[in-house]
Design an enzyme around this catalytic site. Sequence first.
Site, PDB file in Angstrom:
ATOM      1  CB  SER A 156      -0.864  -0.046   1.260  1.00  0.00           C
ATOM      2  OG  SER A 156      -1.553   1.162   1.431  1.00  0.00           O
ATOM      3  CE  LYS A 205      -4.626   0.167   0.643  1.00  0.00           C
ATOM      4  NZ  LYS A 205      -5.508  -0.547   1.576  1.00  0.00           N
ATOM      5  CE  LYS A 265      -3.921   3.855   2.191  1.00  0.00           C
ATOM      6  NZ  LYS A 265      -5.158   3.314   2.789  1.00  0.00           N
ATOM      7  CG  ASP A 270      -7.838   2.559   0.711  1.00  0.00           C
ATOM      8  OD1 ASP A 270      -8.976   3.056   0.853  1.00  0.00           O
ATOM      9  OD2 ASP A 270      -7.220   2.003   1.655  1.00  0.00           O
ATOM     10  CD  GLU A 273      -8.983  -0.663   0.692  1.00  0.00           C
ATOM     11  OE1 GLU A 273      -8.068  -1.004  -0.103  1.00  0.00           O
ATOM     12  OE2 GLU A 273      -8.844  -0.708   1.918  1.00  0.00           O
ATOM     13  CG  ASP A 325     -10.487  -0.574   5.141  1.00  0.00           C
ATOM     14  OD1 ASP A 325     -10.785  -1.036   6.254  1.00  0.00           O
ATOM     15  OD2 ASP A 325      -9.373  -0.060   4.929  1.00  0.00           O
ATOM     16  CE  LYS A 357      -7.112  -1.895   6.806  1.00  0.00           C
ATOM     17  NZ  LYS A 357      -7.253  -0.448   6.724  1.00  0.00           N
ATOM     18  N   GLY A 383      -4.058  -4.058   6.171  1.00  0.00           N
ATOM     19  CA  GLY A 383      -3.124  -3.837   7.272  1.00  0.00           C
ATOM     20  C   GLY A 383      -3.290  -2.474   7.892  1.00  0.00           C
TER      21      GLY A 383
HETATM   22  O1  OSB Z   1      -7.038   1.923   4.576  1.00  0.00           O
HETATM   23  O2  OSB Z   1      -5.791   0.241   4.365  1.00  0.00           O
HETATM   24  C1  OSB Z   1      -6.005   1.353   4.848  1.00  0.00           C
HETATM   25  C2  OSB Z   1      -2.915   2.323   6.900  1.00  0.00           C
HETATM   26  C3  OSB Z   1      -3.475   3.137   7.845  1.00  0.00           C
HETATM   27  C4  OSB Z   1      -4.821   3.409   7.785  1.00  0.00           C
HETATM   28  C5  OSB Z   1      -5.619   2.843   6.777  1.00  0.00           C
HETATM   29  C6  OSB Z   1      -5.049   2.006   5.844  1.00  0.00           C
HETATM   30  C7  OSB Z   1      -3.671   1.765   5.883  1.00  0.00           C
HETATM   31  C8  OSB Z   1      -2.963   0.955   4.920  1.00  0.00           C
HETATM   32  C9  OSB Z   1      -1.761   0.218   5.409  1.00  0.00           C
HETATM   33  O3  OSB Z   1      -3.248   0.934   3.743  1.00  0.00           O
HETATM   34  C10 OSB Z   1      -1.488  -1.046   4.690  1.00  0.00           C
HETATM   35  C11 OSB Z   1      -0.390  -1.852   5.341  1.00  0.00           C
HETATM   36  O4  OSB Z   1      -0.395  -2.045   6.581  1.00  0.00           O
HETATM   37  O5  OSB Z   1       0.469  -2.299   4.608  1.00  0.00           O
HETATM   38 MG    MG Z   2      -8.343   0.863   3.246  1.00  0.00          MG
END
Ligand code: OSB
Ligand code: MG
Length: 372
Positions: A136, A162, A164, A189, A216, A241, A265, A293
């Site tokens: 991510s 992925k 953001k 995401d 996402e 999520d 999660k 995660g």
């Molecule tokens: O939305 O998946 C999410 C980290 C903090 C808050 C929200 C998210 C995330 C990540 C981290 O995308 C993914 C990872 O732990 O590798």
């Molecule tokens: Mg997410």
Amino acid sequence: MRITRVRLFEVRLPLVHRFQTSSHAKSTLDHILIEVIDADGRVGWGEIASPAGPFYCSETTSTAWDICVNFLLPTVLDADWDHPEQVDALWSRIRGHEFAKAGLVGAAWDLWCRAEGVPLGAALGGTRDRVRAGVSLGIEATIDDLLTQVAHQVEAGYHRVKLKIGHGWDIEPVRAVRGAFPDLDLHVDANGVYASDDQTLDHLAELDAFGLTMIEQPFAPRDLLGHARLQRRIGTDVCLDESVVDLHDLELMIALAAGRVLNIKVSRMGGLTVARAAHDMARDAGIPVWCGGMHEFGIGRAANVAISSLPGFTLPSDVSGSDKYYARDVITPPVIARDGWVEVPAAPGLGYQVDVEWVKANTLRSFDSAEV
Ligand code: OSB
Ligand code: MG
């Protein structure tokens, strides 16, 4: 089994690379590590991976500490149980606070698995000996910086990337990454930043052109209807999520067709027991899942690896190697990804040793139920 003593460590670790989402940015993380000890001196470890601030969900590190010490621990200490599946029932009257619950029930699973001599993955019903990992990537200062990050992770062998996204950082970065990596398994995401009005639906529909695996959580956590509208409007699969924190939410997602993919999660759903039940429900409904995660330290990461070995986790999980996040993790060995695969340990429990000295060296505050 009976947990007779619990120790908490609020531990700060620096991230090797600053991470920014549509909702917040961070360079260090403060997670609460939980050591549970039973009457025979056996131990189990869990992790409360709550972000420090209430921007992903309403919990924070401080609320998790308070709820754990003052509400969850009194229900668990000296209670008798035979299987970790029974532990959630001890705090059935306590609403919400899924991250705090996830840490404690995770420690109970590890304790029980170690006592029984079984690996956590197998105890949960896992059927794989390795899992596919994705990464991510946060919002970067420039598109060039993002392309550098993507190239680095693709070179490391990760199977899925992925990105953001958020206002002002969506179509163009996706276009650039797709242009440079035409065959990459790519998804985005938004962490709920968009409003689900018609104009935004039109805007997000532009993403259909880039062959994304999923989009996402574009809208606010409780906007299930907005997600259902978007899913009817676009070809790309919508993944939820933040919207799904319990099995009722998942039932609603399925009933409304508010998405075609679920990010499970462990922390967001209150721990391994609920996460496994969500996996079962999604599987029955034909919804593929993957494990998201929260930048877990090694303890939470090992639990994520274990649950990702269940058969319904057919998409790559956010279980990248420890080195993507931390120069030195709290477990030995660290979690290692090779060519984008992470092995599911065959040793009892989480299958890693907790580096207690390193935990203590980075502890901001601690609690010991034996000292109150
Ligand atoms: O939305 O998946 C999410 C980290 C903090 C808050 C929200 C998210 C995330 C990540 C981290 O995308 C993914 C990872 O732990 O590798
Ligand atoms: Mg997410």
